[in-house]
Design a protein around this motif. Structure first.
Motif: not given
Length: 393
Positions: A28-34, A39-41, A45-49
């Protein structure tokens, strides 16, 4: 795959996010942030690309611990394809894989590297185009070509340098010739380096230190240290075949020296000993079958070659202290006597501490080791920060 606008700048560390997901575990995004500390933002952005490029895919939602279940994402290895070629002294194997190393189509044939670069590379191109047509993917999905050759390679240029068993190949512009055909990056390495990488990637991803030994027309070693291929200053690391066998006969080697391991224990050396004993050419081509029947000469020559290989490898094991030694190549495929003799000498002559937890095993990837390693080499390159921009279209 839809066309999207190329960004004006590739965010630093984009490939690091993708690297986390290349293990096949959705996050998930939260796991990738951790896990990245970004930062979550930034992660968003990287997930969108990566989603736009097709390198990342939605994988539904994770189990909720309260509230809306978080969306999870996974690497999409099938989004692009790689052409991988293993050019041996007497064979040629070409495969199309995805970014995860799954073989989608492959062809193998007998080919003599002594025929020279023009003939062999033309055959690589022809087989490559046949396989691309077979898998039915558009040419734009091909992101790179990886090639293994049985000799030293200057890593920066991809050109063979003074290869003992590759007449006419010194300085050959393999990347230039194949890039002209496929219009994509071409990377070249010594075949046993790629075998080591392929075996490591496929079967021993958690092992940091591994040595892969190829026993065939030539003998060489691929060295994995701290999880990476070790090539040495000029790309000549692992040239096991041209180390002198302790107490070995003074047989002249292709490199010009005498008593080299390759001159005493390679397929060519064993074949010469076989014929010198008065046995036939036909039998020399099928020593593994004779071993299974208990043929005395086949057993003796295999043990002798194994002891010579083991005596050189014993020093390698004491010097490098690998966790795993993998024995591969055409001479080792169906020859348990060879593996047994190699193991006995290593365990007898190497330092006890170096062999305490050492595993000495036959290759598990077999004839596919080099193409798997070539695929991994290209995938690592095209998904790196310096190259990933070309895929964000």
């Amino acid at each position: 795959m839809g066309q999207t606008r190329r960004p004006t700048a590739v965010p630093a560390g984009l490939s690091a996010v993708l690297a986390l997901l290349r293990d096949g575990v959705p996050r998930s995004r939260a796991e990738l942030v951790a896990q990245t500390g970004h930062a979550r933002s930034t992660i968003a952005q990287r997930i969108d690309l990566l989603l736009e490029s097709g390198l990342l895919a939605h994988r539904g939602a994770a189990t909720s611990t309260g509230g809306r279940p978080p969306e999870i994402f996974a690497f999409a290895p099938t989004s692009r394809i790689i052409l991988a070629a293993d050019i041996g002294a007497a064979h040629l194997q070409v495969a199309v894989t995805d970014l995860g190393g799954t073989v989608l189509a492959q062809r193998g044939e007998i080919a003599a590297i002594a025929d020279g670069p023009e003939a062999i590379l033309a055959r690589v191109s022809a087989l490559g185009f046949e396989l691309l047509e077979e898998v039915g993917r558009p040419r734009r999905d091909l992101v790179g070509v990886g090639v293994g050759v049985p000799g030293p390679v200057e890593h920066e240029t991809g050109r063979p340098r003074n290869p003992p068993i590759m007449p006419g190949w010194d300085g050959a512009d393999i990347p230039g010739v194949l890039a002209e055909s496929f219009r994509t990056p071409v990377l070249v390495d010594n075949d046993v380096n790629l075998m080591a990488a392929g075996e490591h990637w496929s079967l021993y991803p958690g092992v940091d230190d591994l040595v892969f030994v190829k026993v065939a027309t030539g003998i060489g070693a691929g060295i994995i240290t701290e999880g990476r291929v070790h090539r040495g200053a000029q790309g000549a690391a692992g040239d096991l075949g041209h180390i002198a066998v302790p107490g070995g006969e003074a047989v002249t080697c292709t490199c010009g020296n005498t008593g080299c391991l390759e001159a005493l224990a390679s397929r060519s050396a064993v074949r010469a000993a076989w014929l010198a004993a008065g046995r036939s050419n036909e039998e020399a081509e099928d020593v593994s079958t004779l071993i299974a029947t208990g043929d005395a000469l086949a057993l003796d020559l295999s043990r002798r070659a194994g002891r010579d290989i083991g005596s050189v490898l014993a020093g390698t094991v004491s010097l490098l202290n690998p966790s795993v030694v993998v024995i591969g190549g055409s001479m080792a495929m169906d020859n348990p006597i060879l593996l047994e003799a190699i193991s006995d000498v290593i365990l007898t002559r190497s330092l006890a501490l170096a062999t305490r937890d050492l595993r000495i095993v036959r290759t598990g990837t077999g004839a596919q080791a080099a193409v798997l390693g070539a695929s991994r080499m290209v995938a690592d390159h095209v998904l790196s920060d310096g190259a990933i921009e070309s895929l964000l279209v």
